[in-house]
Design a protein around this motif. Structure first.
Motif, PDB file in Angstrom:
ATOM      1  N   TYR A  64       0.810  -1.227   0.000  1.00 44.35           N
ATOM      2  CA  TYR A  64       0.000   0.000   0.000  1.00 44.35           C
ATOM      3  C   TYR A  64       0.836   1.267   0.000  1.00 44.35           C
ATOM      4  CZ  TYR A  64       1.345  -0.757   4.863  1.00 44.35           C
ATOM      5  OH  TYR A  64       2.087  -1.004   5.984  1.00 44.35           O
ATOM      6  N   CYS A  65       2.135   1.149   0.293  1.00 46.89           N
ATOM      7  CA  CYS A  65       2.870   2.336   0.730  1.00 46.89           C
ATOM      8  C   CYS A  65       3.671   3.030  -0.377  1.00 46.89           C
ATOM      9  CB  CYS A  65       3.806   1.973   1.874  1.00 46.89           C
ATOM     10  SG  CYS A  65       4.602   3.445   2.567  1.00 46.89           S
ATOM     11  N   GLN A  67       5.980   4.990   0.020  1.00 46.41           N
ATOM     12  CA  GLN A  67       7.354   5.272   0.448  1.00 46.41           C
ATOM     13  C   GLN A  67       8.296   4.083   0.301  1.00 46.41           C
ATOM     14  OE1 GLN A  67       7.979   8.240   3.449  1.00 46.41           O
ATOM     15  NE2 GLN A  67       6.015   7.673   4.354  1.00 46.41           N
ATOM     16  N   ALA A 107      10.271   6.796   7.145  1.00 49.06           N
ATOM     17  CA  ALA A 107      10.205   5.626   6.251  1.00 49.06           C
ATOM     18  C   ALA A 107      11.434   4.756   6.464  1.00 49.06           C
ATOM     19  CB  ALA A 107      10.103   6.088   4.800  1.00 49.06           C
ATOM     20  N   TRP A 108      11.475   4.164   7.624  1.00 53.09           N
ATOM     21  CA  TRP A 108      12.569   3.253   7.986  1.00 53.09           C
ATOM     22  C   TRP A 108      12.021   1.859   8.231  1.00 53.09           C
ATOM     23  CZ3 TRP A 108      14.539   6.946  12.392  1.00 53.09           C
ATOM     24  CH2 TRP A 108      15.391   7.917  11.837  1.00 53.09           C
ATOM     25  N   THR A 137       6.676   7.030  14.627  1.00 52.20           N
ATOM     26  CA  THR A 137       6.572   5.729  13.964  1.00 52.20           C
ATOM     27  C   THR A 137       7.826   5.571  13.120  1.00 52.20           C
ATOM     28  OG1 THR A 137       5.244   4.333  12.519  1.00 52.20           O
ATOM     29  CG2 THR A 137       4.981   6.700  12.192  1.00 52.20           C
ATOM     30  N   GLY A 139       9.428   2.250  12.528  1.00 51.46           N
ATOM     31  CA  GLY A 139       9.717   0.867  12.184  1.00 51.46           C
ATOM     32  C   GLY A 139      10.114   0.062  13.412  1.00 51.46           C
ATOM     33  N   ASN A 158       3.726   4.493  17.290  1.00 52.29           N
ATOM     34  CA  ASN A 158       2.802   3.930  16.297  1.00 52.29           C
ATOM     35  C   ASN A 158       3.481   2.800  15.530  1.00 52.29           C
ATOM     36  OD1 ASN A 158       2.136   4.437  13.010  1.00 52.29           O
ATOM     37  ND2 ASN A 158       0.421   3.895  14.320  1.00 52.29           N
ATOM     38  N   ARG A 175       8.912  -8.504   6.104  1.00 50.68           N
ATOM     39  CA  ARG A 175       8.925  -8.708   7.557  1.00 50.68           C
ATOM     40  C   ARG A 175       7.706  -9.540   7.920  1.00 50.68           C
ATOM     41  NH1 ARG A 175       7.119  -2.865   7.729  1.00 50.68           N
ATOM     42  NH2 ARG A 175       4.879  -3.145   7.768  1.00 50.68           N
ATOM     43  N   ARG A 180       6.342  -7.600  13.972  1.00 53.55           N
ATOM     44  CA  ARG A 180       5.505  -6.471  14.410  1.00 53.55           C
ATOM     45  C   ARG A 180       5.161  -6.634  15.891  1.00 53.55           C
ATOM     46  NH1 ARG A 180       6.261  -2.264  11.136  1.00 53.55           N
ATOM     47  NH2 ARG A 180       4.314  -1.140  11.094  1.00 53.55           N
ATOM     48  N   ILE A 199      -5.398  -1.050   8.198  1.00 57.68           N
ATOM     49  CA  ILE A 199      -5.926  -0.451   6.968  1.00 57.68           C
ATOM     50  C   ILE A 199      -7.043  -1.350   6.455  1.00 57.68           C
ATOM     51  CG2 ILE A 199      -5.335   0.320   4.633  1.00 57.68           C
ATOM     52  CD1 ILE A 199      -2.413   0.322   5.389  1.00 57.68           C
ATOM     53  N   ALA A 230      -8.388   3.919   5.899  1.00 52.67           N
ATOM     54  CA  ALA A 230      -8.925   3.354   4.653  1.00 52.67           C
ATOM     55  C   ALA A 230      -7.810   3.509   3.635  1.00 52.67           C
ATOM     56  CB  ALA A 230     -10.158   4.128   4.217  1.00 52.67           C
ATOM     57  N   VAL A 232      -5.503   4.527   0.916  1.00 50.62           N
ATOM     58  CA  VAL A 232      -5.403   5.605  -0.064  1.00 50.62           C
ATOM     59  C   VAL A 232      -4.638   4.991  -1.234  1.00 50.62           C
ATOM     60  CG1 VAL A 232      -4.476   7.916  -0.523  1.00 50.62           C
ATOM     61  CG2 VAL A 232      -5.259   7.331   1.797  1.00 50.62           C
ATOM     62  N   ALA A 270      -6.140   7.656   7.668  1.00 48.80           N
ATOM     63  CA  ALA A 270      -6.043   7.867   6.225  1.00 48.80           C
ATOM     64  C   ALA A 270      -7.384   7.555   5.559  1.00 48.80           C
ATOM     65  CB  ALA A 270      -4.953   6.981   5.644  1.00 48.80           C
TER      66      ALA A 270
HETATM   67  N1  SAM Z   1       7.850   2.754   8.482  1.00 48.88           N
HETATM   68  C1  SAM Z   1       7.067   2.778   9.635  1.00 48.88           C
HETATM   69  C2  SAM Z   1       6.130   1.596   9.739  1.00 48.88           C
HETATM   70  O1  SAM Z   1       5.719   1.059   8.729  1.00 48.88           O
HETATM   71  O2  SAM Z   1       5.815   1.223  10.856  1.00 48.88           O
HETATM   72  C3  SAM Z   1       6.275   4.048   9.812  1.00 48.88           C
HETATM   73  C4  SAM Z   1       5.610   4.752   8.659  1.00 48.88           C
HETATM   74  S1  SAM Z   1       4.250   3.916   7.855  1.00 48.88           S
HETATM   75  C5  SAM Z   1       3.985   4.948   6.448  1.00 48.88           C
HETATM   76  C6  SAM Z   1       2.842   4.187   8.928  1.00 48.88           C
HETATM   77  C7  SAM Z   1       1.531   3.567   8.550  1.00 48.88           C
HETATM   78  O3  SAM Z   1       0.909   4.319   7.510  1.00 48.88           O
HETATM   79  C8  SAM Z   1       1.525   2.165   7.991  1.00 48.88           C
HETATM   80  O4  SAM Z   1       1.625   1.202   8.989  1.00 48.88           O
HETATM   81  C9  SAM Z   1       0.175   2.085   7.309  1.00 48.88           C
HETATM   82  O5  SAM Z   1      -0.798   1.563   8.189  1.00 48.88           O
HETATM   83  C10 SAM Z   1      -0.147   3.542   6.974  1.00 48.88           C
HETATM   84  N2  SAM Z   1      -0.188   3.754   5.514  1.00 48.88           N
HETATM   85  C11 SAM Z   1       0.863   3.865   4.677  1.00 48.88           C
HETATM   86  N3  SAM Z   1       0.452   4.045   3.400  1.00 48.88           N
HETATM   87  C12 SAM Z   1      -0.903   4.033   3.432  1.00 48.88           C
HETATM   88  C13 SAM Z   1      -1.905   4.157   2.415  1.00 48.88           C
HETATM   89  N4  SAM Z   1      -1.600   4.310   1.134  1.00 48.88           N
HETATM   90  N5  SAM Z   1      -3.203   4.116   2.802  1.00 48.88           N
HETATM   91  C14 SAM Z   1      -3.528   3.963   4.115  1.00 48.88           C
HETATM   92  N6  SAM Z   1      -2.627   3.833   5.111  1.00 48.88           N
HETATM   93  C15 SAM Z   1      -1.320   3.862   4.768  1.00 48.88           C
END
Ligand code: SAM
Ligand code: DTB
Ligand code: SF4
Length: 328
Positions: A64-65, A67, A107-108, A137, A139, A158, A175, A180, A199, A230, A232, A270
């Motif tokens: 989903y991410c 980053q 973003a680690w 948050t 990681g 978080n 992972r 977690r 999510i 939700a 994104v 989100a």
């Molecule tokens: N890297 C760290 C981690 O994953 O724990 C911290 C940052 S990470 C972006 C934080 C949270 O953002 C993720 O666990 C996820 O639940 C949420 N997230 C990231 N991208 C998302 C997206 N596109 N839509 C909804 N939630 C998102």
């Protein structure tokens, strides 16, 4: 406030949670609202501001991410860790705009000792000195790192479970669910509040949603903070083409989280910008009592400040300075 009449449980089964989730909608919202009112001030919605303090280039492959470095097609500018003084100045702006909590995301995959971690400690101390709650948050975390964060006064860490143990492997393979849970236990061991949620809208079933809530609700104590996101969908990520969920699915998820974790702060996170004001208010009636507040989440747009001014006016909660809480 009236004393809570329901006991807080830690022995939920998935079947019980599914049966709550699938109640007739008005019954579900009514029950969730009742539990909400027994445990919280129904007129209080906490505003939390988010800031990406280190953006992009993450070695994890969360589908989903935006980053993740694995998703090369995403249009995102990577950024090194921000300067602590700038971060604290942005927290001060967020406070003036009415935010009570400041959440900083990096973003680690994991925290590394050294000058970057020293800078994080400085950020946490600075945010706490402003009189705000501080959440980070970052990681995965080792015990000595949790100890330093606790010493700096960190309010919460978080670390989301994102989905059920069963669905997790379809979303992330770099992972495990166990990784977690291990970080969550480490955070807990040092007396830092847990901010842990997930999510919806990634292709999981209702059973997966209930199964994630079961893991959270059977923690003892419950996570103090439970963000419900939700998806994104972001262009260039593997989940880019997933349809947006029906807002009522978010209402059901929020209400079910409220029923199984009566005392936690449930955060409408989100995906909020895709909800009209009235759908957001339904989530607040169903038990959400915090929102992320500011123009951007970490990298994607959030509900606009003007829209939030209308939301808070409608529920009769004051907005302070109309300046954007995450303006530089
Ligand atoms: N890297 C760290 C981690 O994953 O724990 C911290 C940052 S990470 C972006 C934080 C949270 O953002 C993720 O666990 C996820 O639940 C949420 N997230 C990231 N991208 C998302 C997206 N596109 N839509 C909804 N939630 C998102
Ligand atoms: C959480 O559960 N949601 C927030 C916060 N915790 C860190 C992050 C949402 C990120 C949405 C995608 C983005 O903006 O990059
Ligand atoms: Fe990295 Fe966190 Fe994004 Fe996963 S969710 S890719 S760990 S920043």
């Amino acid at each position: 406030m009236r004393p809570a009449i329901r006991t807080t449980r830690h022995d939920w089964t998935v079947e019980e949670i599914v049966s709550l989730h699938d109640l007739p909608l008005l019954e579900l919202i009514g029950r969730a609202n009742q539990v909400h009112r027994e445990h919280h001030d129904p007129n209080k919605v906490q505003k939390a501001s988010l800031l990406s303090i280190k953006t992009g280039g993450c070695p994890e492959n969360c589908a989903y991410c935006p980053q993740s470095a694995h998703h090369r097609e995403v249009d995102l500018t990577r950024d090194r860790l921000m300067d602590p003084a700038r971060v604290v100045a942005m927290a001060a702006t967020a406070k003036r705009a009415g935010a009570e909590r400041f959440c900083m995301g990096a973003a680690w995959r994991q925290v590394r000792d050294g000058k970057d971690f020293d800078a994080i400690i400085e950020m946490v101390k600075g945010v706490r000195q402003l009189g705000m709650e501080a959440c980070v948050t970052l990681g995965m975390l080792k015990p000595h790192q949790a100890e330093r964060l606790a010493g700096a006064g960190l309010t919460a860490y978080n670390h989301n479970l994102d989905s059920s143990p069963e669905f997790y492997g379809k979303i992330i393979t770099t992972r495990t669910y166990e990784d977690r849970l291990e970080t969550l236990a480490t955070v807990r061991a040092y007396g830092i509040d847990l901010c842990c949620g997930g999510i919806i809208g990634m292709g999981e079933t209702i059973c997966d949603r209930a199964s994630m809530l079961q893991v959270l609700a059977n923690m003892h104590p419950h996570p103090e903070s439970v963000p419900i996101n939700a998806l994104v969908p972001v262009a260039g990520t593997p989940l880019a083409d997933r349809p947006r969920i029906d807002p009522l699915e978010l209402v059901r998820m929020v209400a079910t989280a409220r029923l199984v974790m009566p005392g936690s702060t449930v955060r409408l996170s989100a995906g909020r910008s895709a909800l009209v004001r009235e759908a957001q208010i339904l989530c607040l009636i169903a038990g959400a009592n915090s929102v992320f507040y500011g123009d951007t989440l970490l990298t994607t747009p959030n509900a606009e400040i003007g829209e939030d001014a209308e939301l808070f006016a409608a529920i009769g909660q004051p907005m302070f300075d109309p300046v954007s809480p995450t303006a530089a």
